[in-house]
Design a protein around this motif. Structure first.
Motif, mmCIF file in Angstrom:
data_model
loop_
_atom_site.group_PDB
_atom_site.id
_atom_site.type_symbol
_atom_site.label_atom_id
_atom_site.label_comp_id
_atom_site.label_asym_id
_atom_site.label_seq_id
_atom_site.Cartn_x
_atom_site.Cartn_y
_atom_site.Cartn_z
ATOM 1 N N SER A 48 12.783 89.976 81.247
ATOM 2 C CA SER A 48 13.358 91.300 81.022
ATOM 3 C C SER A 48 14.804 91.306 81.483
ATOM 4 O O SER A 48 15.142 90.725 82.516
ATOM 5 C CB SER A 48 12.568 92.368 81.782
ATOM 6 O OG SER A 48 11.230 92.430 81.322
ATOM 7 N N PHE A 49 15.644 91.979 80.678
ATOM 8 C CA PHE A 49 17.068 92.072 80.985
ATOM 9 C C PHE A 49 17.475 93.538 80.947
ATOM 10 O O PHE A 49 17.072 94.277 80.061
ATOM 11 C CB PHE A 49 17.887 91.268 79.970
ATOM 12 C CG PHE A 49 17.459 89.826 79.846
ATOM 13 C CD1 PHE A 49 18.037 88.848 80.622
ATOM 14 C CD2 PHE A 49 16.452 89.466 78.937
ATOM 15 C CE1 PHE A 49 17.638 87.514 80.513
ATOM 16 C CE2 PHE A 49 16.046 88.153 78.823
ATOM 17 C CZ PHE A 49 16.631 87.164 79.607
ATOM 18 N N GLU B 6 30.435 90.617 72.066
ATOM 19 C CA GLU B 6 31.123 89.496 71.421
ATOM 20 C C GLU B 6 30.464 88.147 71.728
ATOM 21 O O GLU B 6 31.089 87.096 71.555
ATOM 22 C CB GLU B 6 32.604 89.460 71.828
ATOM 23 C CG GLU B 6 33.361 90.729 71.448
ATOM 24 C CD GLU B 6 34.831 90.671 71.788
ATOM 25 O OE1 GLU B 6 35.273 89.660 72.375
ATOM 26 O OE2 GLU B 6 35.550 91.621 71.455
ATOM 27 N N SER B 7 29.213 88.164 72.143
ATOM 28 C CA SER B 7 28.499 86.911 72.405
ATOM 29 C C SER B 7 28.061 86.260 71.096
ATOM 30 O O SER B 7 28.025 86.908 70.043
ATOM 31 C CB SER B 7 27.288 87.158 73.305
ATOM 32 O OG SER B 7 26.385 88.056 72.672
ATOM 33 N N CYS C 94 21.258 97.465 77.313
ATOM 34 C CA CYS C 94 22.182 96.335 77.185
ATOM 35 C C CYS C 94 23.154 96.584 76.032
ATOM 36 O O CYS C 94 22.860 97.328 75.098
ATOM 37 C CB CYS C 94 21.406 95.044 76.945
ATOM 38 S SG CYS C 94 20.393 94.527 78.352
ATOM 39 N N SER C 95 24.316 95.953 76.102
ATOM 40 C CA SER C 95 25.343 96.136 75.081
ATOM 41 C C SER C 95 25.567 94.843 74.309
ATOM 42 O O SER C 95 25.810 93.787 74.915
ATOM 43 C CB SER C 95 26.657 96.583 75.736
ATOM 44 O OG SER C 95 27.660 96.770 74.755
ATOM 45 N N PHE C 96 25.465 94.945 72.974
ATOM 46 C CA PHE C 96 25.676 93.809 72.084
ATOM 47 C C PHE C 96 26.840 94.090 71.130
ATOM 48 O O PHE C 96 26.872 93.588 70.011
ATOM 49 C CB PHE C 96 24.409 93.540 71.267
ATOM 50 C CG PHE C 96 23.226 93.089 72.069
ATOM 51 C CD1 PHE C 96 22.981 91.741 72.264
ATOM 52 C CD2 PHE C 96 22.354 94.017 72.628
ATOM 53 C CE1 PHE C 96 21.870 91.318 72.990
ATOM 54 C CE2 PHE C 96 21.243 93.614 73.360
ATOM 55 C CZ PHE C 96 21.003 92.257 73.549
ATOM 56 N N ILE C 97 27.799 94.873 71.568
ATOM 57 C CA ILE C 97 28.899 95.280 70.700
ATOM 58 C C ILE C 97 29.639 94.060 70.138
ATOM 59 O O ILE C 97 30.041 93.158 70.886
ATOM 60 C CB ILE C 97 29.883 96.196 71.450
ATOM 61 C CG1 ILE C 97 29.171 97.504 71.847
ATOM 62 C CG2 ILE C 97 31.116 96.501 70.608
ATOM 63 C CD1 ILE C 97 30.020 98.404 72.721
ATOM 64 N N ASP C 98 29.783 94.031 68.817
ATOM 65 C CA ASP C 98 30.515 92.972 68.102
ATOM 66 C C ASP C 98 29.941 91.575 68.342
ATOM 67 O O ASP C 98 30.643 90.568 68.171
ATOM 68 C CB ASP C 98 32.002 92.990 68.480
ATOM 69 C CG ASP C 98 32.703 94.255 68.035
ATOM 70 O OD1 ASP C 98 32.331 94.783 66.977
ATOM 71 O OD2 ASP C 98 33.618 94.730 68.736
ATOM 72 N N CYS D 20 19.814 100.219 73.592
ATOM 73 C CA CYS D 20 20.855 99.190 73.489
ATOM 74 C C CYS D 20 21.893 99.578 72.430
ATOM 75 O O CYS D 20 21.602 100.305 71.488
ATOM 76 C CB CYS D 20 20.231 97.835 73.128
ATOM 77 S SG CYS D 20 19.180 97.140 74.430
ATOM 78 N N ASP D 21 23.113 99.071 72.607
ATOM 79 C CA ASP D 21 24.211 99.374 71.699
ATOM 80 C C ASP D 21 24.520 98.154 70.838
ATOM 81 O O ASP D 21 24.952 97.116 71.357
ATOM 82 C CB ASP D 21 25.453 99.783 72.508
ATOM 83 C CG ASP D 21 26.562 100.361 71.623
ATOM 84 O OD1 ASP D 21 26.501 100.193 70.393
ATOM 85 O OD2 ASP D 21 27.494 100.980 72.177
#
Length: 203
Positions: free
Chosen positions: A9-10, A17-18, A33-37, A53-54
């Motif tokens: 779990s996170f 940007e990953s 959690c953020s996954f933007i771009d 999450c975004d």
């Protein structure tokens, strides 16, 4: 290939940007959690749960999701096209200004999801749950919507021209607020349409 992070779990992590292109994720959970771009093109998820999450600007092109969930997530300027979603939930998520079609949606839960204004022409959503969804101004022309549950959905300006609606479930307001020219409906739906417009069937 086994997922070394399976069953982990996170929370409150920043993945902006990953690059996870082509990876396989199983039995993970992500919260706030953020996954933007981020580049998630070709990603495969199995039993992965994303909550709050975004995914703004994310690239999910050619990705595959089986038994996964995107709950109360945000997709803005995102690319989901050429992807597959099977037995996947988008419960309470908001999708805007995003590219979705062509894509495969099989047994998908879109309850309380905001899809307002999206171009979903020709999409096959057979059996999908769209209860209480925001479909204001959404373009579903020529879509296959057989057996879809539209109960409680907001459908003002929803474009359903030439769509296949047979077997779908809808409230009376659906038949008066959506654009239905050329749509295919069954006998039960035809009667619902008549009653919604205050007409009476008589011999």
């Amino acid at each position: 290939m086994e997922d070394e992070f399976a069953d982990r779990s996170f929370e409150d992590e920043n993945y902006n940007e990953s690059d996870a292109h082509g990876q396989r994720w199983e039995r993970r959970s992500y919260t706030s959690c953020s996954f933007i771009d981020a580049d998630l093109g070709g990603l495969t998820t199995h039993g992965v749960v994303f909550t709050d999450c975004d995914f703004s600007g994310v690239d999910l092109t050619d990705s595959t999701h089986i038994g996964s969930a995107f709950r109360n997530c945000e997709f803005r300027r995102s690319r989901l096209w050429h992807s597959t979603f099977r037995s996947t939930s988008f419960l309470g998520s908001a999708i805007a200004d995003s590219r979705i079609t062509p894509a495969v949606f099989d047994e998908v839960d879109l309850m309380l999801t905001s899809l307002g204004g999206l171009d979903l022409r020709g999409l096959d959503l057979t059996g999908a749950r769209l209860r209480d969804a925001n479909l204001v101004g959404t373009d579903l022309r020529k879509a296959t919507l057989r057996g879809v549950d539209f109960g409680g959905a907001r459908t003002s300006g929803l474009r359903l021209n030439d769509a296949d609606l047979r077997g779908s479930i809808a409230d009376a307001t659906f038949w008066t607020s959506a654009v239905l020219e050329g749509a295919r409906i069954d006998t039960v739906q035809a009667l619902a349409y008549v009653h919604a417009h205050g007409l009476t069937v008589a011999d």
